[in-house]
Scaffold this motif. Structure first.
Motif, PDB file in Angstrom:
ATOM      1  N   ARG A 150      -3.127   3.986   2.684  1.00  0.00           N
ATOM      2  CA  ARG A 150      -2.390   3.994   1.425  1.00  0.00           C
ATOM      3  C   ARG A 150      -1.518   5.252   1.304  1.00  0.00           C
ATOM      4  O   ARG A 150      -0.407   5.209   0.772  1.00  0.00           O
ATOM      5  N   LEU A 151      -2.044   6.370   1.778  1.00  0.00           N
ATOM      6  CA  LEU A 151      -1.274   7.608   1.772  1.00  0.00           C
ATOM      7  C   LEU A 151      -0.035   7.457   2.646  1.00  0.00           C
ATOM      8  O   LEU A 151       1.068   7.854   2.260  1.00  0.00           O
ATOM      9  N   CYS A 152      -0.213   6.867   3.819  1.00  0.00           N
ATOM     10  CA  CYS A 152       0.904   6.641   4.734  1.00  0.00           C
ATOM     11  C   CYS A 152       1.947   5.724   4.099  1.00  0.00           C
ATOM     12  O   CYS A 152       3.157   5.982   4.184  1.00  0.00           O
ATOM     13  N   ASP A 153       1.498   4.664   3.425  1.00  0.00           N
ATOM     14  CA  ASP A 153       2.422   3.740   2.775  1.00  0.00           C
ATOM     15  C   ASP A 153       3.165   4.406   1.618  1.00  0.00           C
ATOM     16  O   ASP A 153       4.348   4.148   1.405  1.00  0.00           O
ATOM     17  N   THR A 154       2.471   5.271   0.890  1.00  0.00           N
ATOM     18  CA  THR A 154       3.107   5.987  -0.220  1.00  0.00           C
ATOM     19  C   THR A 154       4.215   6.898   0.285  1.00  0.00           C
ATOM     20  O   THR A 154       5.321   6.941  -0.277  1.00  0.00           O
ATOM     21  N   LEU A 155       3.931   7.631   1.371  1.00  0.00           N
ATOM     22  CA  LEU A 155       4.944   8.513   1.960  1.00  0.00           C
ATOM     23  C   LEU A 155       6.138   7.711   2.477  1.00  0.00           C
ATOM     24  O   LEU A 155       7.294   8.141   2.341  1.00  0.00           O
ATOM     25  N   THR A 156       5.868   6.535   3.046  1.00  0.00           N
ATOM     26  CA  THR A 156       6.947   5.673   3.530  1.00  0.00           C
ATOM     27  C   THR A 156       7.834   5.218   2.378  1.00  0.00           C
ATOM     28  O   THR A 156       9.068   5.231   2.479  1.00  0.00           O
ATOM     29  N   LEU A 157       7.208   4.813   1.259  1.00  0.00           N
ATOM     30  CA  LEU A 157       7.975   4.364   0.101  1.00  0.00           C
ATOM     31  C   LEU A 157       8.801   5.501  -0.493  1.00  0.00           C
ATOM     32  O   LEU A 157       9.960   5.289  -0.886  1.00  0.00           O
TER      33      LEU A 157
END
Length: 369
Positions: A150-157
């Motif tokens: 989820r952290l990785c996805d947040t940074l991507t967004l």
């Protein structure tokens, strides 16, 4: 059953009915509120949006002006994004010394999205519980892997949002010129000294709170969340297949974007919109999904209709597009949820059959002995 439930609410003592709330009833009421409050908020926003549109015209668009081939293709791309998420998760779990089957991981991911349609954020808990029980893992370990993704996805967004803003800055400026009141309001908000004074005071208060009030339970909870986020981030850094993890992340988000972009081709009046317009819709839609409403119903439609208005798309066309693009993905999630329900049920039957066979086999060995 109904009588037992009534007795759990009322106690009868010497002909007098005493009303009370047992713990189980409180939990039940809490669950009901968690389900209905987001649902009602989303439904109210959805109704407000579409009550201001010409539903007859939208009905005509849905019946005769859409090429549903592209909508079906969007659903296939959406399915691929879920499979890529399961494959990426497999890499994370390998780092923890566990190697579940792809089928188990896809069941967990499909079930997560389906559960989130019922109660927002419950899907992640179900996903952790299902895999932890199936693989005999610690719930905390599985949760740590989900926090890291989820952290990785947040940074991507965040990265995509910043890139899209700079690439489409001219479009946003043109939109603000059409609505000078909005531009003036935003400019006053940015230039007022009170904004920066409040920010400075808020930062100072947080520093004081986290350094002087370390025993406060809310402070401890926030620190625990930050600690878990850092732990999850470290698991990504220590992963042997970091390159594959990043490639799967790109594949997931490319599928998310593509499933929205191909819907443009289903509408004749939207085929001229390019990749950058799709990026704007994608980012605004993704940000709206952060609002805890079942399936993003309401906030997602508002974000998409507002974004399409920037590019001069009429509100009825925009409303029809939001309905079809969102509805097709919700249909996909429902179908995948039904598949997961049957798949998990079959797994449980097989486990029970295997357990019974082992029991019978051991009894026979004991009898022979």
């Amino acid at each position: 059953m109904f009588l037992l439930w009534i007795k759990s609410i009322f106690a009868i003592h010497k002909g007098t009915i005493i009303f009370f709330y047992p713990d189980k009833l409180k939990k039940l009421l809490g669950s009901i509120l968690k389900f209905f409050i987001p649902l009602l908020c989303g439904a109210a926003l959805f109704w407000y949006l579409y009550s201001h549109l010409d539903m007859h015209q939208i009905g005509v668009i849905l019946q005769s002006e859409i090429n549903y081939f592209w909508i079906a293709l969007s659903m296939i791309i959406g399915l691929m994004s879920h499979i890529f998420r399961a494959l990426r998760w497999k890499l994370q779990l390998k780092t923890l010394g566990v190697d579940p089957s792809v089928k188990a991981l896809t069941n967990a991911v499909f079930g997560m999205y389906a559960m989130n349609l019922l109660i927002p954020r419950v899907g992640e808990v179900w996903r952790c519980t299902y895999l932890a029980r199936r693989e005999k893992m610690s719930f905390t370990q599985v949760l740590g892997s989900i926090i890291s993704e989820r952290l990785c996805d947040t940074l991507t967004l965040v990265f995509l949002t910043v890139i899209t803003f700079f690439l489409q800055m001219k479009v946003f400026r043109d939109f603000l010129r059409k609505f000078p009141t909005i531009e003036e309001t935003l400019w006053r908000m940015i230039t007022t000294p009170w904004l920066y004074i409040c920010m400075f005071m808020m930062v100072g208060f947080l520093i004081w709170l986290f350094t002087k009030k370390t025993e406060n339970r809310w402070v401890a909870k926030v620190k625990s969340i930050v600690k878990n986020l850092w732990y999850g981030f470290r698991t990504i850094l220590r992963m042997k297949q970091v390159t594959m993890f990043l490639l799967y992340t790109v594949a997931i988000w490319f599928c998310y974007f593509l499933e929205l972009y191909v819907c443009f081709f289903a509408f004749g009046s939207m085929q001229h919109l390019g990749v950058l317009a799709a990026m704007t819709l994608f980012v605004m839609g993704s940000l709206s999904m952060g609002i805890p409403v079942q399936g993003g119903v309401g906030p997602w439609h508002l974000a998409i209709i507002a974004a399409l208005s920037i590019y001069g798309i009429g509100e009825n066309i925009a409303g029809a597009f939001a309905l079809v693009a969102h509805g097709s993905q919700m249909l996909l999630i429902i179908l995948l949820g039904i598949y997961t329900l049957f798949s998990v049920s079959l797994e449980k039957k097989k486990d029970r059959s295997a357990g019974w066979a082992d029991f019978v086999g051991s009894r026979r060995e004991n009898d022979n002995y």
